[in-house]
Write a protein that holds these residues in place. Structure first.
Motif, PDB file in Angstrom:
ATOM      1  N   GLY A   1       0.825  -1.216   0.000  1.00 21.65           N
ATOM      2  CA  GLY A   1       0.000   0.000   0.000  1.00 21.65           C
ATOM      3  C   GLY A   1       0.855   1.259   0.000  1.00 21.65           C
ATOM      4  N   ASN A   2       0.247   2.371   0.437  1.00 22.33           N
ATOM      5  CA  ASN A   2       0.950   3.652   0.446  1.00 22.33           C
ATOM      6  C   ASN A   2       1.032   4.204   1.863  1.00 22.33           C
ATOM      7  OD1 ASN A   2      -2.001   4.005   0.032  1.00 22.33           O
ATOM      8  ND2 ASN A   2      -1.497   6.148   0.320  1.00 22.33           N
TER       9      ASN A   2
ATOM     10  N   SER B   1      -4.357  -2.473   0.722  1.00 25.90           N
ATOM     11  CA  SER B   1      -3.805  -2.096  -0.586  1.00 25.90           C
ATOM     12  C   SER B   1      -3.757  -0.588  -0.805  1.00 25.90           C
ATOM     13  CB  SER B   1      -4.621  -2.741  -1.715  1.00 25.90           C
ATOM     14  OG  SER B   1      -5.959  -2.294  -1.661  1.00 25.90           O
ATOM     15  N   CYS B   2      -4.476   0.183   0.028  1.00 26.80           N
ATOM     16  CA  CYS B   2      -4.540   1.631  -0.211  1.00 26.80           C
ATOM     17  C   CYS B   2      -4.984   2.362   1.063  1.00 26.80           C
ATOM     18  CB  CYS B   2      -5.541   1.892  -1.338  1.00 26.80           C
ATOM     19  SG  CYS B   2      -5.449   3.545  -1.995  1.00 26.80           S
TER      20      CYS B   2
ATOM     21  N   CYS C   1      -6.072   6.442   2.696  1.00 25.66           N
ATOM     22  CA  CYS C   1      -6.364   7.850   2.411  1.00 25.66           C
ATOM     23  C   CYS C   1      -6.938   8.517   3.665  1.00 25.66           C
ATOM     24  CB  CYS C   1      -7.363   7.975   1.253  1.00 25.66           C
ATOM     25  SG  CYS C   1      -7.750   9.683   0.847  1.00 25.66           S
TER      26      CYS C   1
ATOM     27  N   THR D   1      -7.272   0.225  -5.597  1.00 28.94           N
ATOM     28  CA  THR D   1      -5.971   0.779  -6.005  1.00 28.94           C
ATOM     29  C   THR D   1      -5.861   2.280  -5.768  1.00 28.94           C
ATOM     30  OG1 THR D   1      -6.870   0.945  -8.241  1.00 28.94           O
ATOM     31  CG2 THR D   1      -5.504  -0.981  -7.762  1.00 28.94           C
ATOM     32  N   ALA D   2      -6.985   2.976  -5.597  1.00 27.62           N
ATOM     33  CA  ALA D   2      -6.943   4.430  -5.405  1.00 27.62           C
ATOM     34  C   ALA D   2      -8.111   4.866  -4.536  1.00 27.62           C
ATOM     35  CB  ALA D   2      -7.001   5.141  -6.751  1.00 27.62           C
TER      36      ALA D   2
END
Length: 938
Positions: A24-25, A69-70, A72, A111-112
């Motif tokens: 992930g990020n 995986s992501c 935010c 993914t986003a």
């Protein structure tokens, strides 16, 4: 039914050895109101929040089974949206650490993720090519947008307009009008996948990153601005520095779907900025203000750019014009003034490059009000690095502020071992050996080593021995954490090591086709008076093939050796004479173990099978298909015939060697499991995987019944099959650009079943009531009515109120999908009940939402049913009146809140000025006092 054999269940106890997963990020989060200090990173199925200043883990947001995986964070900093590999999204509260909302809509990994500027909506893109917009406040899905032909890579909201920009691996950038849920524009100026996007210059520019070293820059102009004849020309054609490339791609930059009524935005390419990296963009992002742009490829360099504001651009342009005029005067008075333009490189300037210690997987940046840029990097090798960059300096240089490494290895752990007292765990990888405390999960020793393949604790637990890929044996002292001795044991890799049952020595097997026997001895150390432990080579057994695994029998009479020719050979230890050959595996035996009583030997192979043999005659008792990939490790539990296997299919399984039965599967790892170790008392299992995590499993007191376990497996398989089924369709709707946000899951089916059961109970109770009234009338007196036990449990409520209670308990995000699978035979009753509820004024918003959805999906059947005409007419009247009442109440409350806000603001202003006056008076008093003192002195 009596239990024939009772097993105890092993359950997950802890996850450790992991700083951050590279899937992930990373994202800065605000904890306790402080931004730029804490960073959230994915950690397998969990999310860890690290304090970068202290290097401590401050919060764990616990996931279920799927890998993160992501990430935010919300604009207000109170929530964190987390996307998972199975397509689900959970919104966590950073205050409580709990998941408040769950969204299920995607069929593949998220993914986003992106919030809008108010934080009320969340948009998600997935590998299933769909984009879904979610309502965070109402906890429901708004709509699904279809259009991309491959995985979505980035999604961005435009603050000013209700527009959405999405990019995908299908080389397209799509513009969506969220008012009409329609794709009105597609940019096709990219030759390869679009891996990243960012909006800069107050959303007037779009930057896209692709598989080359070019960052393409696009000018965005809203249609009102395009029509404006007084628009300055300076913004057009600013990318003259890369004119050749621009011309080459001008023909490719087509604007699709540009019908006059749908043209909301004009987007034209103005040029490119060249990156230093030659490979594809991995992450491209800006800080919150949009002043700083950064990107990185598949290497260890982060490139940082500064985006000039309009005022700065104007100043630079004026400066350039002055210089041009001066030059023109010097050269020739008659030379005409040349047109001065700023190139794209002048507007988007390179600040610096930051070289990390390993490959960068993702980053996040935050610009402090003082002008200092804080950057956090998530690296491939289980490290988080943070850097500070002073932008006001003449030559900005990034300074590394912190590095979080202590919590794990840089590479995959290839060997594990337990100490004899069950307290210490040894883990060794390609660069270091770490000793962990099992109870606290803290790393208590880290020692540098070569690429480790096998290990053991020396009896007494004060030293450890590690066998390496280069054929060395390394002896470490745990008290000092130092390397005591290194021996060149084998010419090839040391694949296996086994301690002798009498604990006086050990045996090693290597890739040089040798089995070597070693004994412990005490030798005099030159530097000190005391003797130290050493290893002495005693005997050697030469074989025809590479040795992959060696094991002693508990009575120390036999030695089992697994060879590269797919066989296991058993030798007598005293004479080294051949005793048995165990053959039957189609691929080499990678692991094996002998039971505590020496009667059984279990072998695990790369052919995915485990074979159980008798050690007396070498007969194969049973062959079990164990894993879906190679069996990497096998070990018996102490004093039992139960054993564990670890496979490349990311699973750990427990087996019974007497009954040849699979007992349970330990699921948790997300990638190949390389090794495991069982504590000497059998209470703990520790495993290591390619996902960089170490997991501890604990034997519980809970008995495990095999029949129940099989039943649970069947249920899990059924739930998986339900999720993979075709989604129900709405009659009369075509598969267009938009669709319903949710998807059919086992939860939506269960919710629909609960609604159906409630309506059936309502029907039964109403029938009983009618019957009861008839009996009372016939008897002529009141007969007691039997209350349904379910209604009694809810506090003797009416059947219709019970249906409402059940309806309210359906999750907001699952409501539409639950109603979609509800058979039409239940809808007429539901509509009559809705009419009753809305008349009472309860849950008007929820009921109107459900009512409108039912009317939409069953329109034909409802309008064709004469029995429902009066119901619909009544609903029309009651709904309109109740909704207008709710709107009036809402309007009154809004007006009241705004009035209170104005009052508080006015009061604050008065207080502010009063404070200022008081301070001024105090200063004046102090000055007068000082003057008096001076006069007194004089």
């Amino acid at each position: 039914m009596g239990l024939t054999r009772q097993y105890l269940r092993y359950g997950p106890a802890a996850l450790f050895g992991l700083v951050a997963s590279a899937r992930g990020n990373a994202a800065f989060v605000a904890l306790r109101g402080e931004r730029g200090r804490c960073v959230a990173v994915p950690a397998c199925e969990h999310v860890f929040v690290w304090d970068t200043r202290k290097g401590e883990k401050v919060l764990i947001l616990k996931g279920l089974k799927q890998e993160v995986s992501c990430l935010c964070p919300s604009p207000d900093g109170l929530h964190l949206a987390v996307g998972y590999e199975d397509g689900s999204i959970r919104v966590f509260s950073l205050l409580s650490g709990e998941a408040n909302i769950t969204f299920n809509g995607h069929k593949a990994a998220v993914t986003a993720l992106q919030y809008d500027h108010l934080g009320g909506r969340l948009v998600s893109g997935s590998k299933d090519t769909d984009v879904i917009v979610w309502d965070v406040i109402n906890e429901s899905g708004l709509y699904r947008l279809r259009g991309h032909k491959d995985a979505v890579t980035q999604v961005l909201f435009l603050k000013e307009k209700n527009l959405l920009v999405t990019s995908g691996k299908d080389t397209l950038v799509k513009w969506w009008d969220l008012d009409t849920q329609h794709c009105f524009k597609t940019l096709v100026g990219h030759r390869t996948e679009v891996w990243g996007m960012a909006l800069i210059s107050e959303e007037k520019r779009l930057i896209t990153g692709s598989a080359d070293s070019e960052l393409r820059v696009w000018d965005i102009a809203y249609i009102q601005e395009v029509k404006d004849p007084d628009e300055p020309e300076s913004k057009k054609s600013k990318g003259s520095s890369s004119g050749a490339e621009e011309n080459a791609e001008e023909d490719e930059t087509l604007e699709l779907d540009e019908r006059p009524e749908e043209r909301l935005v004009k987007c034209s390419k103005v040029g490119s900025i060249m990156r230093e990296g030659r490979d594809r963009i991995v992450t491209l992002a800006t800080d919150r203000t949009g002043k700083i742009l950064a990107c990185h490829g598949a290497d260890a360099v982060l490139e940082v750019f500064s985006v000039l504001s309009e005022e700065e651009v104007q100043k630079k342009l004026e400066k350039k014009m002055k210089k041009a005029k001066k030059k023109a005067k010097q050269n020739s008075e008659e030379e005409p003034e040349r047109s001065v333009e700023l190139s794209l490189q002048d507007e988007i300037q390179r600040v610096t490059n930051i070289k990390a210690s390993s490959k960068i997987k993702s980053f996040d940046l935050i610009l402090s009000p003082k002008g200092e840029l804080k950057i956090v990097l998530l690296l491939q090798n289980n490290i988080i690095e943070s850097y500070n960059l002073d932008l006001s300096a003449q030559v900005p240089q990034a300074v590394r502020a912190s590095k979080i490494t202590i919590g794990g290895h840089r590479s995959d752990v290839r060997t594990l071992a337990f100490s004899s007292d069950n307290i210490a765990i040894l883990s060794a990888a390609a660069e270091s050996v770490k000793i962990w405390n099992r109870s606290t999960l803290q790393c208590i020793r880290t020692m540098d080593c070569e690429y480790a393949l096998c290990s053991l604790f020396v009896p007494g637990d004060r030293q450890v021995i590690v066998g390496t890929k280069t054929g060395k044996l390394q002896l470490y002292d745990l008290a000092s954490g130092s390397l005591m001795e290194t021996l060149n044991a084998h010419d090839g890799a040391v694949w296996s090591i086994a301690l002798s049952p009498d604990q006086r020595g050990f045996v090693t097997g290597g890739a040089d086709k040798c089995v070597k026997f070693w004994e412990f001895e005490l030798v005099k150390d030159e530097s000190s008076v005391q003797k130290r432990l050493s290893m002495k080579h005693v005997r050697i057994l030469q074989l025809d093939e590479d040795v992959l695994c060696v094991r002693y029998s508990p009575n120390q009479k036999l030695l089992a050796v697994s060879l590269l020719d797919c066989t296991v050979k058993v030798f007598y230890i005293d004479t080294l004479k051949f005793f048995l050959s165990l053959y039957g595996h189609k691929l080499p035996v990678l692991c094996m173990d002998i039971s505590y009583d020496g009667t059984l030997i279990a072998t695990g192979s790369a052919d995915r099978n485990v074979k159980i043999w008798g050690l007396d005659f070498g007969d194969c008792h049973r062959s079990l298909f164990a894993h879906n990939d190679s069996v990497m490790y096998l070990q018996f539990v102490a004093k039992s015939h139960l054993f564990f296997t670890a496979g490349k299919d990311s699973k750990i399984k427990q087996w019974d060697a007497d009954k040849f039965e699979h007992i349970q599967t330990l699921e948790g790892h997300h990638q190949e499991v390389w090794c495991l170790a069982i504590s000497p008392n059998g209470d703990y299992v520790v495993s290591a995987s390619h996902d960089k995590s170490l997991r501890l499993w604990e034997r519980t007191r809970e008995p495990l019944v095999l029949e129940e376990e099989r039943e649970m497996q069947r249920e899990a398989e059924y739930e998986e099959s339900v999720a993979k089924e075709e989604q129900p369709v709405v009659a009369g709707e075509t598969q267009g650009e938009t669709g319903l946000a949710g998807k059919k899951t086992i939860e939506t089916i269960k919710a629909a079943e609960r609604i159906m059961e409630a309506i059936e109970l309502y029907r039964e109770e109403m029938a009983k009531l009618t019957e009861h009234k008839a009996i009372c009338k016939a008897v002529g007196k009141e007969v007691p009515f039997p209350v349904n036990p379910i209604l009694r449990a809810y506090g003797n409520i009416t059947p219709s109120a019970y249906v409402l209670e059940v309806f309210k308990k359906v999750k907001s995000s699952e409501l539409e999908e639950s109603l979609l699978v509800l058979p039409f035979s239940y809808v007429p009753d539901l509509l009559r009940l809705f009419n009753e509820y809305i008349q009472l004024g309860s849950e008007v918003e929820l009921l109107c939402r459900a009512l409108l959805f039912l009317l939409k999906i069953h329109f034909g059947q409802i309008t064709g049913n004469h029995m429902l005409v009066t119901v619909i007419e009544n609903l029309k009247k009651t709904t309109i009146s109740r909704v207008s009442e709710a709107r009036d109440v809402l309007g009154f409350n809004m007006a009241g809140l705004q009035y209170l806000k104005r009052e508080i603001e006015a009061k604050d202003e008065v207080t502010f000025f009063a404070d200022a006056t008081d301070r001024f008076e105090e200063k004046r008093r102090k000055r007068k006092k000082k003057e008096k003192m001076v006069l007194a002195v004089l």
